[in-house]
Enzyme design. Sequence first.
Site, PDB file in Angstrom:
ATOM      1  N   LYS A 128       0.842  -1.204   0.000  1.00  0.00           N
ATOM      2  CA  LYS A 128       0.000   0.000   0.000  1.00  0.00           C
ATOM      3  C   LYS A 128       0.870   1.245   0.000  1.00  0.00           C
ATOM      4  O   LYS A 128       1.635   1.494   0.920  1.00  0.00           O
ATOM      5  CB  LYS A 128      -0.907   0.010   1.239  1.00  0.00           C
ATOM      6  CG  LYS A 128      -1.879   1.188   1.240  1.00  0.00           C
ATOM      7  CD  LYS A 128      -2.811   1.139   2.415  1.00  0.00           C
ATOM      8  CE  LYS A 128      -2.277   1.826   3.635  1.00  0.00           C
ATOM      9  NZ  LYS A 128      -2.208   3.293   3.535  1.00  0.00           N
TER      10      LYS A 128
ATOM     11  N   LYS B  17      -7.093   8.180  -1.505  1.00  0.00           N
ATOM     12  CA  LYS B  17      -8.408   8.609  -0.974  1.00  0.00           C
ATOM     13  C   LYS B  17      -8.919   9.883  -1.668  1.00  0.00           C
ATOM     14  O   LYS B  17      -9.066  10.934  -1.042  1.00  0.00           O
ATOM     15  CB  LYS B  17      -8.334   8.850   0.533  1.00  0.00           C
ATOM     16  CG  LYS B  17      -7.864   7.647   1.347  1.00  0.00           C
ATOM     17  CD  LYS B  17      -7.960   7.936   2.835  1.00  0.00           C
ATOM     18  CE  LYS B  17      -7.458   6.816   3.694  1.00  0.00           C
ATOM     19  NZ  LYS B  17      -6.002   6.629   3.677  1.00  0.00           N
TER      20      LYS B  17
ATOM     21  N   ASP C 106     -13.110  15.059  -4.225  1.00  0.00           N
ATOM     22  CA  ASP C 106     -13.175  16.345  -4.933  1.00  0.00           C
ATOM     23  C   ASP C 106     -14.488  16.396  -5.710  1.00  0.00           C
ATOM     24  O   ASP C 106     -15.352  15.527  -5.532  1.00  0.00           O
ATOM     25  CB  ASP C 106     -11.954  16.467  -5.879  1.00  0.00           C
ATOM     26  CG  ASP C 106     -11.482  17.924  -6.009  1.00  0.00           C
ATOM     27  OD1 ASP C 106     -12.345  18.773  -6.308  1.00  0.00           O
ATOM     28  OD2 ASP C 106     -10.287  18.188  -5.818  1.00  0.00           O
TER      29      ASP C 106
ATOM     30  N   THR D 269     -10.675   4.496  10.138  1.00  0.00           N
ATOM     31  CA  THR D 269     -10.591   3.668  11.353  1.00  0.00           C
ATOM     32  C   THR D 269     -10.017   4.443  12.545  1.00  0.00           C
ATOM     33  O   THR D 269     -10.019   3.940  13.665  1.00  0.00           O
ATOM     34  CB  THR D 269      -9.740   2.403  11.101  1.00  0.00           C
ATOM     35  OG1 THR D 269      -8.623   2.764  10.296  1.00  0.00           O
ATOM     36  CG2 THR D 269     -10.529   1.339  10.381  1.00  0.00           C
TER      37      THR D 269
ATOM     38  N   ARG E 271       2.200  -0.325  10.988  1.00  0.00           N
ATOM     39  CA  ARG E 271       3.158  -0.265  12.103  1.00  0.00           C
ATOM     40  C   ARG E 271       3.547  -1.618  12.698  1.00  0.00           C
ATOM     41  O   ARG E 271       4.728  -1.829  12.975  1.00  0.00           O
ATOM     42  CB  ARG E 271       2.649   0.712  13.169  1.00  0.00           C
ATOM     43  CG  ARG E 271       2.852   2.165  12.747  1.00  0.00           C
ATOM     44  CD  ARG E 271       2.031   3.142  13.541  1.00  0.00           C
ATOM     45  NE  ARG E 271       0.620   3.104  13.142  1.00  0.00           N
ATOM     46  CZ  ARG E 271      -0.289   3.970  13.556  1.00  0.00           C
ATOM     47  NH1 ARG E 271       0.050   4.923  14.407  1.00  0.00           N
ATOM     48  NH2 ARG E 271      -1.519   3.893  13.138  1.00  0.00           N
TER      49      ARG E 271
HETATM   50  O1  C5P Z   1       0.103   1.490  11.000  1.00  0.00           O
HETATM   51  P1  C5P Z   1      -1.285   1.007  10.744  1.00  0.00           P
HETATM   52  O2  C5P Z   1      -1.378  -0.496  10.673  1.00  0.00           O
HETATM   53  O3  C5P Z   1      -2.291   1.629  11.682  1.00  0.00           O
HETATM   54  O4  C5P Z   1      -1.575   1.544   9.271  1.00  0.00           O
HETATM   55  C1  C5P Z   1      -2.837   1.651   8.714  1.00  0.00           C
HETATM   56  C2  C5P Z   1      -2.722   2.218   7.338  1.00  0.00           C
HETATM   57  O5  C5P Z   1      -4.015   2.222   6.752  1.00  0.00           O
HETATM   58  C3  C5P Z   1      -2.212   3.647   7.265  1.00  0.00           C
HETATM   59  O6  C5P Z   1      -1.424   3.739   6.088  1.00  0.00           O
HETATM   60  C4  C5P Z   1      -3.463   4.502   7.113  1.00  0.00           C
HETATM   61  O7  C5P Z   1      -3.247   5.646   6.337  1.00  0.00           O
HETATM   62  C5  C5P Z   1      -4.371   3.548   6.352  1.00  0.00           C
HETATM   63  N1  C5P Z   1      -5.817   3.757   6.514  1.00  0.00           N
HETATM   64  C6  C5P Z   1      -6.459   3.739   7.735  1.00  0.00           C
HETATM   65  N2  C5P Z   1      -7.825   3.907   7.809  1.00  0.00           N
HETATM   66  C7  C5P Z   1      -8.538   4.052   6.705  1.00  0.00           C
HETATM   67  C8  C5P Z   1      -7.902   4.055   5.450  1.00  0.00           C
HETATM   68  C9  C5P Z   1      -6.526   3.889   5.397  1.00  0.00           C
HETATM   69  O8  C5P Z   1      -5.803   3.560   8.750  1.00  0.00           O
HETATM   70  N3  C5P Z   1      -9.853   4.141   6.783  1.00  0.00           N
END
Ligand code: C5P
Length: 227
Positions: A30, A61, A64, A118, A208
């Site tokens: 991603k 994401k 616009d 989230t 992470r």
């Molecule tokens: O580090 P972590 O596992 O929390 O990463 C989650 C990834 O998913 C991040 O890159 C964040 O930008 C992305 N994301 C998110 N919630 C969303 C869409 C994308 O956390 N609804």
Amino acid sequence: MELCVALDLPTKQENLDLIRDIKDYDVWLKVGLRSYIRDGEEFLKDIKKINPNFKIFLDLKLYDIPNTMADAAESIMGLGVDMFNVHASAGKRAMSEVMERLSAYETRPIVLAVTALTSFNEEEFAAVYEKEIAAKADQFAKDAMESGLDGVVCSAYESKSIKEITSKEFMTLTPGIRPFGEDAGDQQRVADVAFAKEALVDFIVVGRPIYKSANPAEVVRKILEQF
Ligand code: C5P
């Protein structure tokens, strides 16, 4: 279910080191806002040089006016990525225009709509959308399906209900996955792999817990083992 590894490291070099480390695993990568703004299309090419079989999810994401979103979607077509996303709150007209524009192509990437980030808790979400997360996520998913999209980004907690009101084939991609009870960080609605599986999730996104680990490849292996 598929694993999508978030490339959210501070530098391109660190992202490339992580990719090399996990290059033999069957995972999606991603590419988010930070990496794409900084490293651009060149970074996508670098990924394919490491392993051409990596599938790429461009997580920009889009949000616009309909014409601008459709123009952007068409530019994304030229990047050769396998999946990208838009915000469902941009509305059905914008989502439909994106899909209409892409219909001119023989093949196109998977297109998903973001429902509720989230990172939102109920109170923060209500301050923006004046509704409960679950109800609004269901509505956004219905809008996305009716606009011709392939699925949504949601939390693992909304996946099952979304599949019930749309269809089993309508995809869900869920960030906020903490495979082994790791720190949630800024995420509010976190779940583990077993929960995601039970919720019929198609793609889990993990950032992470993988890239902050001393041994990312081992974490990837252990996650895939749970599939
Ligand atoms: O580090 P972590 O596992 O929390 O990463 C989650 C990834 O998913 C991040 O890159 C964040 O930008 C992305 N994301 C998110 N919630 C969303 C869409 C994308 O956390 N609804």
